[in-house]
Design a protein around this motif. Sequence first.
Motif, PDB file in Angstrom:
ATOM      1  N   PHE A  29       0.839  -1.189   0.000  1.00 15.49           N
ATOM      2  CA  PHE A  29       0.000   0.000   0.000  1.00 15.49           C
ATOM      3  C   PHE A  29       0.874   1.238   0.000  1.00 15.49           C
ATOM      4  O   PHE A  29       2.076   1.162   0.244  1.00 15.49           O
ATOM      5  N   SER A  30       0.260   2.375  -0.262  1.00 17.00           N
ATOM      6  CA  SER A  30       0.973   3.653  -0.279  1.00 17.00           C
ATOM      7  C   SER A  30       0.878   4.303   1.096  1.00 17.00           C
ATOM      8  O   SER A  30      -0.153   4.211   1.766  1.00 17.00           O
ATOM      9  N   ALA A  31       1.928   4.979   1.505  1.00 22.10           N
ATOM     10  CA  ALA A  31       1.916   5.671   2.795  1.00 22.10           C
ATOM     11  C   ALA A  31       0.928   6.827   2.806  1.00 22.10           C
ATOM     12  O   ALA A  31       0.387   7.179   3.861  1.00 22.10           O
ATOM     13  N   ALA A  32       0.681   7.424   1.647  1.00 20.44           N
ATOM     14  CA  ALA A  32      -0.260   8.545   1.548  1.00 20.44           C
ATOM     15  C   ALA A  32      -0.816   8.603   0.135  1.00 20.44           C
ATOM     16  O   ALA A  32      -0.124   8.249  -0.826  1.00 20.44           O
ATOM     17  N   LYS A  33      -2.046   9.071   0.028  1.00 21.67           N
ATOM     18  CA  LYS A  33      -2.712   9.168  -1.278  1.00 21.67           C
ATOM     19  C   LYS A  33      -3.515  10.461  -1.314  1.00 21.67           C
ATOM     20  O   LYS A  33      -4.347  10.718  -0.454  1.00 21.67           O
ATOM     21  N   LEU A  34      -3.251  11.281  -2.337  1.00 24.07           N
ATOM     22  CA  LEU A  34      -3.962  12.540  -2.517  1.00 24.07           C
ATOM     23  C   LEU A  34      -5.193  12.307  -3.386  1.00 24.07           C
ATOM     24  O   LEU A  34      -5.099  11.691  -4.446  1.00 24.07           O
ATOM     25  N   CYS A  35      -6.334  12.804  -2.938  1.00 28.37           N
ATOM     26  CA  CYS A  35      -7.580  12.736  -3.690  1.00 28.37           C
ATOM     27  C   CYS A  35      -8.222  14.120  -3.590  1.00 28.37           C
ATOM     28  O   CYS A  35      -8.701  14.505  -2.522  1.00 28.37           O
ATOM     29  N   GLY A  36      -8.168  14.869  -4.693  1.00 33.06           N
ATOM     30  CA  GLY A  36      -8.625  16.264  -4.629  1.00 33.06           C
ATOM     31  C   GLY A  36      -7.685  17.047  -3.739  1.00 33.06           C
ATOM     32  O   GLY A  36      -6.467  17.016  -3.925  1.00 33.06           O
ATOM     33  N   ASP A  37      -8.244  17.717  -2.735  1.00 35.39           N
ATOM     34  CA  ASP A  37      -7.384  18.452  -1.802  1.00 35.39           C
ATOM     35  C   ASP A  37      -7.276  17.736  -0.456  1.00 35.39           C
ATOM     36  O   ASP A  37      -6.877  18.331   0.544  1.00 35.39           O
ATOM     37  N   HIS A 159      -4.835  24.288  -1.854  1.00 32.11           N
ATOM     38  CA  HIS A 159      -5.346  24.033  -3.207  1.00 32.11           C
ATOM     39  C   HIS A 159      -4.232  24.058  -4.252  1.00 32.11           C
ATOM     40  O   HIS A 159      -4.167  23.181  -5.117  1.00 32.11           O
ATOM     41  N   ASP A 160      -3.337  25.032  -4.167  1.00 32.92           N
ATOM     42  CA  ASP A 160      -2.270  25.120  -5.166  1.00 32.92           C
ATOM     43  C   ASP A 160      -1.330  23.916  -5.097  1.00 32.92           C
ATOM     44  O   ASP A 160      -0.860  23.435  -6.128  1.00 32.92           O
ATOM     45  N   VAL A 161      -1.098  23.393  -3.920  1.00 31.39           N
ATOM     46  CA  VAL A 161      -0.256  22.210  -3.763  1.00 31.39           C
ATOM     47  C   VAL A 161      -0.956  21.000  -4.352  1.00 31.39           C
ATOM     48  O   VAL A 161      -0.352  20.195  -5.066  1.00 31.39           O
ATOM     49  N   ALA A 162      -2.263  20.867  -4.078  1.00 32.44           N
ATOM     50  CA  ALA A 162      -3.033  19.745  -4.614  1.00 32.44           C
ATOM     51  C   ALA A 162      -3.043  19.760  -6.138  1.00 32.44           C
ATOM     52  O   ALA A 162      -2.861  18.727  -6.785  1.00 32.44           O
ATOM     53  N   ILE A 163      -3.237  20.959  -6.732  1.00 30.74           N
ATOM     54  CA  ILE A 163      -3.235  21.082  -8.185  1.00 30.74           C
ATOM     55  C   ILE A 163      -1.874  20.687  -8.757  1.00 30.74           C
ATOM     56  O   ILE A 163      -1.779  19.947  -9.732  1.00 30.74           O
ATOM     57  N   LYS A 164      -0.806  21.184  -8.149  1.00 30.81           N
ATOM     58  CA  LYS A 164       0.553  20.870  -8.623  1.00 30.81           C
ATOM     59  C   LYS A 164       0.834  19.377  -8.531  1.00 30.81           C
ATOM     60  O   LYS A 164       1.349  18.782  -9.473  1.00 30.81           O
ATOM     61  N   ALA A 166      -1.357  16.927  -8.499  1.00 29.36           N
ATOM     62  CA  ALA A 166      -2.216  16.210  -9.455  1.00 29.36           C
ATOM     63  C   ALA A 166      -1.641  16.300 -10.866  1.00 29.36           C
ATOM     64  O   ALA A 166      -1.700  15.336 -11.630  1.00 29.36           O
ATOM     65  N   SER A 167      -1.047  17.435 -11.201  1.00 30.03           N
ATOM     66  CA  SER A 167      -0.481  17.590 -12.539  1.00 30.03           C
ATOM     67  C   SER A 167       0.802  16.790 -12.733  1.00 30.03           C
ATOM     68  O   SER A 167       1.206  16.514 -13.854  1.00 30.03           O
ATOM     69  N   GLU A 168       1.437  16.401 -11.635  1.00 31.91           N
ATOM     70  CA  GLU A 168       2.677  15.632 -11.704  1.00 31.91           C
ATOM     71  C   GLU A 168       2.445  14.140 -11.803  1.00 31.91           C
ATOM     72  O   GLU A 168       3.374  13.380 -12.014  1.00 31.91           O
TER      73      GLU A 168
END
Length: 169
Positions: A29-37, A159-164, A166-168
């Motif tokens: 499993f992953s230690a962390a997972k971003l979903c949206g913000d 929000h800006d971190v989440a967008i960045k 997600a784009s990566e």
Amino acid sequence: MINNELEPLERLHALGITLPPARKPIANFSAAKLCGDLLYISGQGPVTAEGHRFTGKVGGDVSVEEAYDHAKLTGVNLLAAANAALGSLSAIREVVKILGFVNAVPDFKEHPQVINGCSDLMISVFGELKGTHARSAIGVASLPNQITVEVEMIVRVAHDVAIKMASET
């Protein structure tokens, strides 16, 4: 009282806590997972930077006070995982939810007091407004490697971190 103008890492240092390197997951499993913000941080346990695990049954061979400290250490490990995922604890806008598991004897009743170790740390690091969160604290018959506590956490990210991020991906 800790100055509200300090950054989260500075608050940790003011508390005498050094953020360890993030621990690698013990399974697939992953230690962390971003979903949206929202950043979902997988369960962490009371493991020191040197790799020592705190084990045992809370209410049996482990006291509530010891388990509180274990939950606090687990909170430090959650912050290390968040820092590794985000690049900075300053990207966290608020702690949303904590779910804590206590490896306890069957008649144990003080699960909330144990998980307060983690909750109190988050409030100390992020302040009342950003650190106060929804929470569940439950008792379980066992945990991986017989650790005393396991805690997972959800945080809201800038929000800006989440967008960045997600784009990566």
